[in-house]
Design a protein around this motif. Structure first.
Motif, PDB file in Angstrom:
ATOM      1  N   VAL A 257       0.837  -1.203   0.000  1.00 40.54           N
ATOM      2  CA  VAL A 257       0.000   0.000   0.000  1.00 40.54           C
ATOM      3  C   VAL A 257       0.872   1.253   0.000  1.00 40.54           C
ATOM      4  O   VAL A 257       0.574   2.244  -0.688  1.00 40.54           O
ATOM      5  N   ARG A 258       1.935   1.244   0.754  1.00 43.11           N
ATOM      6  CA  ARG A 258       2.814   2.419   0.822  1.00 43.11           C
ATOM      7  C   ARG A 258       3.507   2.695  -0.498  1.00 43.11           C
ATOM      8  O   ARG A 258       3.780   3.857  -0.831  1.00 43.11           O
ATOM      9  N   THR A 259       3.816   1.651  -1.252  1.00 46.33           N
ATOM     10  CA  THR A 259       4.693   1.838  -2.414  1.00 46.33           C
ATOM     11  C   THR A 259       4.039   1.590  -3.765  1.00 46.33           C
ATOM     12  O   THR A 259       4.548   2.102  -4.784  1.00 46.33           O
ATOM     13  N   ARG A 260       2.911   0.875  -3.812  1.00 48.64           N
ATOM     14  CA  ARG A 260       2.398   0.467  -5.118  1.00 48.64           C
ATOM     15  C   ARG A 260       0.907   0.719  -5.316  1.00 48.64           C
ATOM     16  O   ARG A 260       0.441   0.811  -6.456  1.00 48.64           O
ATOM     17  N   SER A 261       0.140   0.796  -4.254  1.00 50.44           N
ATOM     18  CA  SER A 261      -1.310   0.971  -4.409  1.00 50.44           C
ATOM     19  C   SER A 261      -1.664   2.405  -4.773  1.00 50.44           C
ATOM     20  O   SER A 261      -0.989   3.359  -4.346  1.00 50.44           O
ATOM     21  N   ARG A 262      -2.739   2.561  -5.541  1.00 48.12           N
ATOM     22  CA  ARG A 262      -3.269   3.888  -5.845  1.00 48.12           C
ATOM     23  C   ARG A 262      -4.398   4.223  -4.883  1.00 48.12           C
ATOM     24  O   ARG A 262      -5.155   3.321  -4.486  1.00 48.12           O
ATOM     25  N   PRO A 263      -4.541   5.479  -4.503  1.00 47.59           N
ATOM     26  CA  PRO A 263      -5.668   5.837  -3.626  1.00 47.59           C
ATOM     27  C   PRO A 263      -6.983   5.764  -4.388  1.00 47.59           C
ATOM     28  O   PRO A 263      -7.026   5.968  -5.602  1.00 47.59           O
ATOM     29  N   TRP A 264      -8.038   5.449  -3.673  1.00 46.45           N
ATOM     30  CA  TRP A 264      -9.370   5.498  -4.275  1.00 46.45           C
ATOM     31  C   TRP A 264      -9.739   6.962  -4.473  1.00 46.45           C
ATOM     32  O   TRP A 264      -9.519   7.798  -3.597  1.00 46.45           O
ATOM     33  N   PHE A 265     -10.304   7.287  -5.645  1.00 46.82           N
ATOM     34  CA  PHE A 265     -10.493   8.693  -6.014  1.00 46.82           C
ATOM     35  C   PHE A 265     -11.391   9.447  -5.032  1.00 46.82           C
ATOM     36  O   PHE A 265     -11.228  10.640  -4.808  1.00 46.82           O
ATOM     37  N   GLU A 266     -12.326   8.752  -4.392  1.00 46.47           N
ATOM     38  CA  GLU A 266     -13.239   9.436  -3.488  1.00 46.47           C
ATOM     39  C   GLU A 266     -12.580   9.848  -2.174  1.00 46.47           C
ATOM     40  O   GLU A 266     -13.121  10.668  -1.425  1.00 46.47           O
ATOM     41  N   ALA A 267     -11.403   9.282  -1.887  1.00 46.88           N
ATOM     42  CA  ALA A 267     -10.735   9.613  -0.625  1.00 46.88           C
ATOM     43  C   ALA A 267     -10.170  11.027  -0.640  1.00 46.88           C
ATOM     44  O   ALA A 267      -9.977  11.643   0.422  1.00 46.88           O
ATOM     45  N   VAL A 269      -7.133  12.008  -1.427  1.00 51.68           N
ATOM     46  CA  VAL A 269      -5.774  12.057  -0.888  1.00 51.68           C
ATOM     47  C   VAL A 269      -4.783  11.742  -1.999  1.00 51.68           C
ATOM     48  O   VAL A 269      -5.140  11.232  -3.060  1.00 51.68           O
ATOM     49  N   GLU A 270      -3.513  12.029  -1.731  1.00 52.13           N
ATOM     50  CA  GLU A 270      -2.482  11.837  -2.745  1.00 52.13           C
ATOM     51  C   GLU A 270      -1.967  10.403  -2.798  1.00 52.13           C
ATOM     52  O   GLU A 270      -1.543   9.934  -3.853  1.00 52.13           O
ATOM     53  N   THR A 271      -1.967   9.729  -1.670  1.00 54.12           N
ATOM     54  CA  THR A 271      -1.432   8.361  -1.629  1.00 54.12           C
ATOM     55  C   THR A 271      -2.423   7.435  -0.936  1.00 54.12           C
ATOM     56  O   THR A 271      -3.230   7.862  -0.104  1.00 54.12           O
ATOM     57  N   ALA A 272      -2.301   6.152  -1.272  1.00 52.43           N
ATOM     58  CA  ALA A 272      -3.191   5.166  -0.663  1.00 52.43           C
ATOM     59  C   ALA A 272      -2.991   5.103   0.844  1.00 52.43           C
ATOM     60  O   ALA A 272      -3.948   4.861   1.601  1.00 52.43           O
ATOM     61  N   ALA A 273      -1.776   5.322   1.293  1.00 59.94           N
ATOM     62  CA  ALA A 273      -1.482   5.233   2.722  1.00 59.94           C
ATOM     63  C   ALA A 273      -2.159   6.342   3.523  1.00 59.94           C
ATOM     64  O   ALA A 273      -2.211   6.259   4.762  1.00 59.94           O
ATOM     65  N   GLU A 274      -2.692   7.365   2.839  1.00 57.46           N
ATOM     66  CA  GLU A 274      -3.399   8.444   3.527  1.00 57.46           C
ATOM     67  C   GLU A 274      -4.909   8.221   3.560  1.00 57.46           C
ATOM     68  O   GLU A 274      -5.635   8.996   4.196  1.00 57.46           O
ATOM     69  N   ASP A 275      -5.385   7.207   2.898  1.00 57.30           N
ATOM     70  CA  ASP A 275      -6.816   6.923   2.827  1.00 57.30           C
ATOM     71  C   ASP A 275      -7.318   6.558   4.233  1.00 57.30           C
ATOM     72  O   ASP A 275      -6.877   5.575   4.821  1.00 57.30           O
ATOM     73  N   PRO A 276      -8.249   7.316   4.795  1.00 54.56           N
ATOM     74  CA  PRO A 276      -8.689   7.057   6.170  1.00 54.56           C
ATOM     75  C   PRO A 276      -9.352   5.692   6.336  1.00 54.56           C
ATOM     76  O   PRO A 276      -9.256   5.080   7.404  1.00 54.56           O
ATOM     77  N   LEU A 277     -10.020   5.198   5.300  1.00 55.79           N
ATOM     78  CA  LEU A 277     -10.637   3.881   5.409  1.00 55.79           C
ATOM     79  C   LEU A 277      -9.584   2.773   5.420  1.00 55.79           C
ATOM     80  O   LEU A 277      -9.720   1.774   6.134  1.00 55.79           O
TER      81      LEU A 277
END
Length: 394
Positions: A257-267, A269-277
């Motif tokens: 998640v830190r290095t390869r996942s994309r954030p969900w657009f509704e979140a 945020v810039e990175t997946a690791a910042e997604d609150p869910l």
């Protein structure tokens, strides 16, 4: 064969941590290609870890169960298959500690300190249930035995120097016969094709008129005639493997998640690791892993306490503590290794990444015995004070 002799618990843990680091490097490739870990097991032997439960008066470190459980947990974070291979090794060292004659102990403890490996040939397929053992030891006129039977799920046998075999004597009592891997009449077949634990080589052992000297047979049935820790000890090592698999899956998911996942657009945020869910989900998964590790430590300490003062009550307390740890660790291993994909996203399902090995290993390993029965025994103990049975699986 020669091996380093480990002197205490601290050294054992340090050696295990170093080996886990080595074994982790090519673990995915070994699983994907089903490359059997022969070189890694030789490293394990040479390290001295296989001799750490040899009693001090025979030159061993005699480490505590808590230490051994952590060794298994560390190895499982690196490679779930590799960690499972020596589980039976330590169980059958325990049989020698309890029931070996002084001469048997002297011989086998020297073998262990030299790095020799025990496999196992205990389970059988097609019988009424897991304790329906049909392999037979027949006494010969000279006092030796003939051993005949077919065993399945024989983890470690392919890599072993000695194969402990569970068999019934003519009077129906259960014995453990320690047979050289290359003895005439012993055939070890690499036919294990499980979806997980792919490199354990947990295949078939065929025993045809194998001659076993009397001094290589131990009365395993005596284990269950009084308070015993055989089952608790064996099960706490299984729980350690599950806890290690859960921790490894969580670490892999977080790194992905830190290095390869994309954030969900509704979140937003810039990175997946910042997604609150996702943050919430990782918190939930971390709680499962921490609970499994905490109960594992508690269970191992309870086994150690019972070993120091073995009574019906202390043995029962150890079995219940281990049952709680095993249930929790098994659930964590399966759920966290599955949630890895939920958290990491579609890309994590690529076959080339082989991230599903964590779930495959967890799902396969946790099938050893049903946790539903462990929960039953916990409930009976808590509600009615009913001690768990002495059948070796608790």
């Amino acid at each position: 064969m020669t091996a380093h002799v480990i002197t205490d618990d601290a050294e054992a843990l340090a050696v295990a941590a170093d080996l886990a680091g080595e074994f982790r490097v090519h673990a995915s490739r070994r699983d994907a290609e089903r490359t059997l870990p022969r070189a890694e097991l030789d490293r394990l032997s040479a390290s001295g870890l296989l001799g750490v439960t040899v009693p001090a008066d025979h030159g061993g470190a005699d480490v505590r169960t808590e230490t051994l459980a952590e060794i298994f947990r560390l190895l499982a974070t690196a490679d779930g298959s590799l960690a499972q291979i020596p589980q039976s090794h330590f169980v059958y060292v325990g049989v020698i500690r309890r029931h070996g004659t002084p001469e048997q102990q002297k011989f086998f403890f020297a073998e262990l300190l030299a790095g020799r490996r025990f496999g196992n040939a205990q389970s059988e397929a097609g019988t009424r249930h897991v304790q329906d053992i049909r392999t037979r030891l027949e006494r010969r006129p000279d006092g030796s035995y003939l051993l005949n039977g077919v065993k399945h799920y024989s983890t470690g046998a392919l890599f072993a120097h000695w194969i402990p075999v569970l068999a019934r004597a003519e009077d129906g009592t259960l014995h453990a016969a320690y047979v050289p891997r290359d003895a005439p009449g012993v055939e070890v077949v690499d036919d294990w094709d499980g979806m997980g634990q792919r490199t354990t080589a947990s295949g078939t052992v065929r025993l045809t008129d194998v001659v076993v000297p009397a001094d290589r047979v131990l009365p395993h049935h005596l284990t269950f005639r009084g308070p015993q820790l055989h089952g608790a000890f064996a099960q706490v090592l299984h729980a350690a493997i599950d806890a290690g698999l859960a921790a490894a899956a969580l670490d892999e998911a977080a790194a992905f998640v830190r290095t390869r996942s994309r954030p969900w657009f509704e979140a937003g945020v810039e990175t997946a690791a910042e997604d609150p869910l996702l943050i919430q989900r990782f918190g939930e998964l971390a709680l499962q892993v921490r609970a499994a590790e905490a109960l594992l430590r508690e269970a191992a300490r309870t086994v150690d306490a019972a070993r120091d003062d073995l009574t019906d009550d202390s043995a029962a307390a150890a079995s219940i503590a281990v049952a709680a740890a095993k249930v929790t660790a098994a659930k964590a291993a399966v759920e966290v290794s599955s949630a890895l994909f939920e958290a990491a996203g579609t890309r994590s399902a690529l076959r080339s990444l082989n991230l599903h090995r964590y779930w495959r290993d967890a799902r396969t390993h946790t099938l050893h015995d049903p946790t539903r029965w462990k929960i039953q025994h916990i409930g009976r103990y808590v509600l009615n004070g009913t001690r768990p049975p002495r059948h070796g699986l608790l």
